[in-house]
Design an enzyme around this catalytic site. Structure first.
Site, PDB file in Angstrom:
ATOM      1  N   ASP A 106       0.861  -1.183   0.000  1.00 44.52           N
ATOM      2  CA  ASP A 106       0.000   0.000   0.000  1.00 44.52           C
ATOM      3  C   ASP A 106       0.900   1.237   0.000  1.00 44.52           C
ATOM      4  O   ASP A 106       1.589   1.514   0.984  1.00 44.52           O
ATOM      5  CB  ASP A 106      -0.906  -0.019   1.235  1.00 44.52           C
ATOM      6  N   ASP A 166      -2.390   2.333  -6.632  1.00 38.40           N
ATOM      7  CA  ASP A 166      -1.308   2.418  -5.646  1.00 38.40           C
ATOM      8  C   ASP A 166      -1.282   1.266  -4.647  1.00 38.40           C
ATOM      9  O   ASP A 166      -0.673   1.381  -3.589  1.00 38.40           O
ATOM     10  CB  ASP A 166      -1.386   3.752  -4.889  1.00 38.40           C
ATOM     11  N   GLU A 167      -1.923   0.150  -4.963  1.00 38.96           N
ATOM     12  CA  GLU A 167      -1.834  -0.994  -4.056  1.00 38.96           C
ATOM     13  C   GLU A 167      -1.959  -2.305  -4.819  1.00 38.96           C
ATOM     14  O   GLU A 167      -2.551  -2.362  -5.901  1.00 38.96           O
ATOM     15  CB  GLU A 167      -2.875  -0.916  -2.941  1.00 38.96           C
TER      16      GLU A 167
END
Length: 415
Positions: free
Chosen positions: A10, A106-107
């Site tokens: 994350d 973004d993860e």
């Protein structure tokens, strides 16, 4: 840890961190990405940890944020910059294993079970975290666990630049005492339903009678209770195309296809696959899109937004095939795809604000003003923005979902 070992990566305050990496003079400063910073309109899309320390938070109105902290630096979103950073991050992850599932820009989840003969999961996580920091100048937190739910939960425990191991045997001490609203996958409406059943903590949910949960909460309740007990059988899916708004799949055809019956079968197969992924993620969405690429590399996307959400294969296929037959001119095709967009959790059916849909919220500023005043009076999360009724035949495309699909297609064609 026996069995699988899953990492959840994350990125910390991703958009703000990318801006700080691009311009080092912004490091250590209170920074926010906002819809219309020049006119001080709109809302905060995301902000740095330095801004959070001053009480700034996502969805706060820009003018209120500036009033709260006048030295707040406001920047407009730079989609190209964030996509480039995301691609670089995923390139690093995929240099270790093909078992990488994108969750959003973004993860990601990684199944690293096969990588642990030479090093421990903690050593691997430390190496990944340092590579992303050294090569991209971006911070991230990593959760290590035997399944996706626990890995996601673990990555939230230490931010920024944290690494947390969460085993099933840890959950009674680490999770059960927490309020049920703190559990990943539970929003305000679900928490309210559980409260009416006398379930206030994650431990209460884990130990509640299974018959009661099934009767009052249905399949979603059964799933949540299993996760409260640390049980989650979902596998990491490297073929998943999933960003914050859509779930889709596409296929590159072996020949320049013009046969309508063959294409009909292919659309059925793609719709089945999308339906399975939606079911696995407990998602549904109102927008069905198709992607086509002709033999001369002309890319086209067509969408229809319904007045209800869909997740079943028959519904997805019916709308996808209708779109295709309406717009296809008989040209030879080399790629086709099907996507369901604007997805939400079937258990919640509330819209989550993201960088890629904030612009449509700008017109809602009077509502946001009211929500803001209510939150000031009654506390955060007192109001959730409901899913909107949408008009048919609305062409819904976000720059990230389009580019993410295109990048994924190109990547698969190169392999």
């Amino acid at each position: 840890m026996a069995g699988r070992v899953i990492l959840h990566i994350d990125m910390n305050s991703f958009y703000a961190s990318v801006e700080q990496s691009h311009d080092p003079s912004l490091k250590g400063k209170a920074l926010a990405i906002a819809g219309n910073p020049k006119e001080r309109r709109g809302i905060i899309v995301t902000c740095s940890y330095e801004a959070r320390a001053h009480g700034i938070y996502t969805t706060m109105q820009v003018h209120e944020a500036k009033r709260k902290y006048p030295d707040l630096i406001l920047l407009p979103p730079n989609f190209e910059r964030y996509r480039a950073a995301s691609k670089a991050m995923f390139d690093i992850l995929r240099s270790y294993t093909t078992q990488v599932e994108p969750v959003s820009i973004d993860e990601a989840y990684l199944d690293v079970t096969e990588l642990l003969e030479q090093q421990t999961a903690l050593e691997l996580a430390q190496e990944l975290q340092q590579r992303i920091k050294n090569e991209l100048d971006l911070p991230c937190s990593i959760g290590i666990a035997p399944n996706k739910f626990l890995a996601k939960t673990a990555s939230d425990m230490k931010k920024p630049m944290g690494i947390t191991i969460l085993r099933k045997r840890d959950i009674q001490q680490a999770l059960w005492p927490l309020p049920v609203i703190e559990m990943h996958g539970i929003g305000d409406s679900t928490a309210d339903k559980l409260k009416k059943l006398g379930i206030l903590s994650i431990g209460d949910l884990a130990q509640a009678p299974g018959g009661l949960i099934k009767e009052k909460m249905g399949k979603n309740g059964i799933r949540l209770q299993a996760r409260a007990n640390g049980i989650d059988s979902r596998a990491v899916d490297p073929d998943s195309i999933y960003d914050t708004k859509s779930v889709g799949t596409s296929t590159t055809l072996p020949i320049d296809e013009t046969d309508e019956e063959n294409l009909k079968k292919i659309f059925r197969q793609l719709s089945d696959k999308v339906a399975k992924r939606l079911e696995a993620k407990e998602l549904a969405g109102p927008t069905v899109s198709i992607q086509t690429r002709s033999s001369d590399w002309q890319n086209r996307t067509r969408s229809i937004t319904l007045n209800n959400t869909v997740w079943k294969a028959d519904d997805i296929n019916r709308n996808a095939w209708h779109l295709f037959t309406k717009h296809w001119n008989g040209e030879p095709l080399r790629l086709v795809g099907v996507t369901v967009s604007n997805v939400v959790d079937k258990g919640e059916m509330t819209e989550q604000l993201s960088l890629f849909n904030f612009q449509e919220h700008l017109k809602d500023e009077p509502i946001l003003e009211l929500m803001s005043s209510l939150e000031k009076k009654f506390g955060r999360n007192v109001v959730l923005k409901g899913t909107k009724m949408r008009k048919s035949n609305f062409n819904s495309e976000t720059s990230f979902s389009k580019d993410f699909l295109d990048d994924h297609d190109h990547e698969r064609e190169r392999k």
